[in-house]
Design an enzyme around this catalytic site. Structure first.
Site, PDB file in Angstrom:
ATOM      1  CG  HIS A   1       0.161   6.047  -0.646  1.00  0.00           C
ATOM      2  ND1 HIS A   1      -0.813   6.490  -1.052  1.00  0.00           N
ATOM      3  CD2 HIS A   1      -0.249   5.335   0.371  1.00  0.00           C
ATOM      4  CE1 HIS A   1      -1.978   6.132  -0.257  1.00  0.00           C
ATOM      5  NE2 HIS A   1      -1.476   5.702   0.673  1.00  0.00           N
TER       6      HIS A   1
ATOM      7  CD  GLU B   1      -5.362   5.866   1.903  1.00  0.00           C
ATOM      8  OE1 GLU B   1      -5.423   4.806   2.633  1.00  0.00           O
ATOM      9  OE2 GLU B   1      -4.353   6.170   1.684  1.00  0.00           O
TER      10      GLU B   1
ATOM     11  CG  HIS C   1      -2.081   1.006   1.304  1.00  0.00           C
ATOM     12  ND1 HIS C   1      -3.147   0.881   0.827  1.00  0.00           N
ATOM     13  CD2 HIS C   1      -1.726   2.316   1.809  1.00  0.00           C
ATOM     14  CE1 HIS C   1      -3.934   2.122   1.149  1.00  0.00           C
ATOM     15  NE2 HIS C   1      -2.964   2.907   1.809  1.00  0.00           N
ATOM     16  CD  GLU C   2       2.085   3.727   3.708  1.00  0.00           C
ATOM     17  OE1 GLU C   2       2.324   4.665   3.285  1.00  0.00           O
ATOM     18  OE2 GLU C   2       1.047   3.360   3.981  1.00  0.00           O
TER      19      GLU C   2
END
Length: 281
Positions: A148, A205, A144-145
């Site tokens: 980003h 997100e 997820h990070e």
């Protein structure tokens, strides 16, 4: 003379503001999922600023002996992250030249992790100790990070901050507040550091969820762990949400969406293929 000087000043600032507004209207980019992004800051500039911000963030922690104290935990994070980075480079070849790095910060009270532009990452021991994620769940955090960063969300948040400052400058000019109209924009390194603490938009997100769960699945981690991770994150908050949730707003249907995505990503997870680890120091 004073009135004439003020007139010239105001006129020049208004002309500059018009040019800036035109820039705001044209400075758009498209994310990996096809979403329109405001991009006043180039990805390259965000990467450069993040490199400086990363060094400034870690230096005092390094002096205090709070970086990578637990060799076993640090190696676990590097191995999981390294497998995901390998898949990120395959899908996003431009990230091959990034100076990938991940550090474990000794802070048992902070439940958080982040990735700056250019692959500069950190995980706090509070996340490892309070959430106690399985390898599959920790892979969801790192996927997820990393997503980003791959989706240029750092540059996007820096651009939003700059747009806000420009808007405030416009108000100052409109009301003739010359004392505040000349305020300088925040330094790039500081803006990059602040960007990791700014709340993400829900669209960002959702984008990171989609990209991250695929990266983790391709790296050999069970995508169904994404939903259980968020359940653990919410429990770890106790009386209030952990820092990770304050910067990663959770839509009410997030777990349901993640479960649906997990079913779609299972073929990647079940592939009988080698999952090499990108070497991290």
């Amino acid at each position: 003379m004073k009135g004439k000087s003020h007139y010239k000043y105001t006129k020049s600032m208004k002309n500059w503001l018009i040019i800036t507004i035109l820039l705001l209207l044209t400075a758009c980019a498209t994310s990996p999922t096809g979403r329109s992004q405001l991009m006043l800051i180039s990805p390259e500039h965000a990467i450069s600023a993040s490199r400086e911000a990363y060094a400034q963030t870690l230096l005092p922690l390094q002096k205090e002996g709070k970086i990578d104290n637990d060799n076993r935990a640090s190696q676990r994070v590097r191995d999981i992250t390294g497998r995901i980075i390998t898949q990120a480079i395959i899908l996003f070849p431009q990230s091959r030249d990034w100076e990938w790095s991940v550090k474990v910060i000794d802070d048992p009270e902070t439940v958080n992790a982040w990735c700056m532009a250019g692959g500069k990452m950190a995980v706090y021991t509070g996340l490892l100790e309070k959430v106690q994620p399985t390898d599959d769940e920790l892979a969801q955090v790192m996927g997820h990070e990393i997503s980003h960063a791959l989706a240029n969300h750092t540059a996007e948040r820096m651009s939003m901050a700059m747009a806000t400052q420009i808007g405030m400058l416009g108000v100052a000019i409109a009301v003739g507040d010359s004392d505040h109209a000349g305020l300088a924009l925040t330094g790039s390194a500081l803006a990059a550091a602040l960007a990791i603490n700014l709340p993400n938009s829900r669209s960002s997100e959702s984008e990171a969820d989609l990209m991250g769960i695929e990266l983790a699945a391709r790296a050999g981690y069970n995508p169904h762990a994404a939903a259980t991770l968020w359940q653990k994150m919410e429990k770890a908050g106790g009386g209030g949400p952990p820092q990770f949730l304050s910067t990663h707003p959770s839509p009410t249907n997030r777990q349901e969406t993640l479960q649906q995505l997990a079913a779609q990503m299972m073929p990647y997870y079940l592939e009988k293929t080698e999952r090499p680890i990108y070497p991290l120091d």
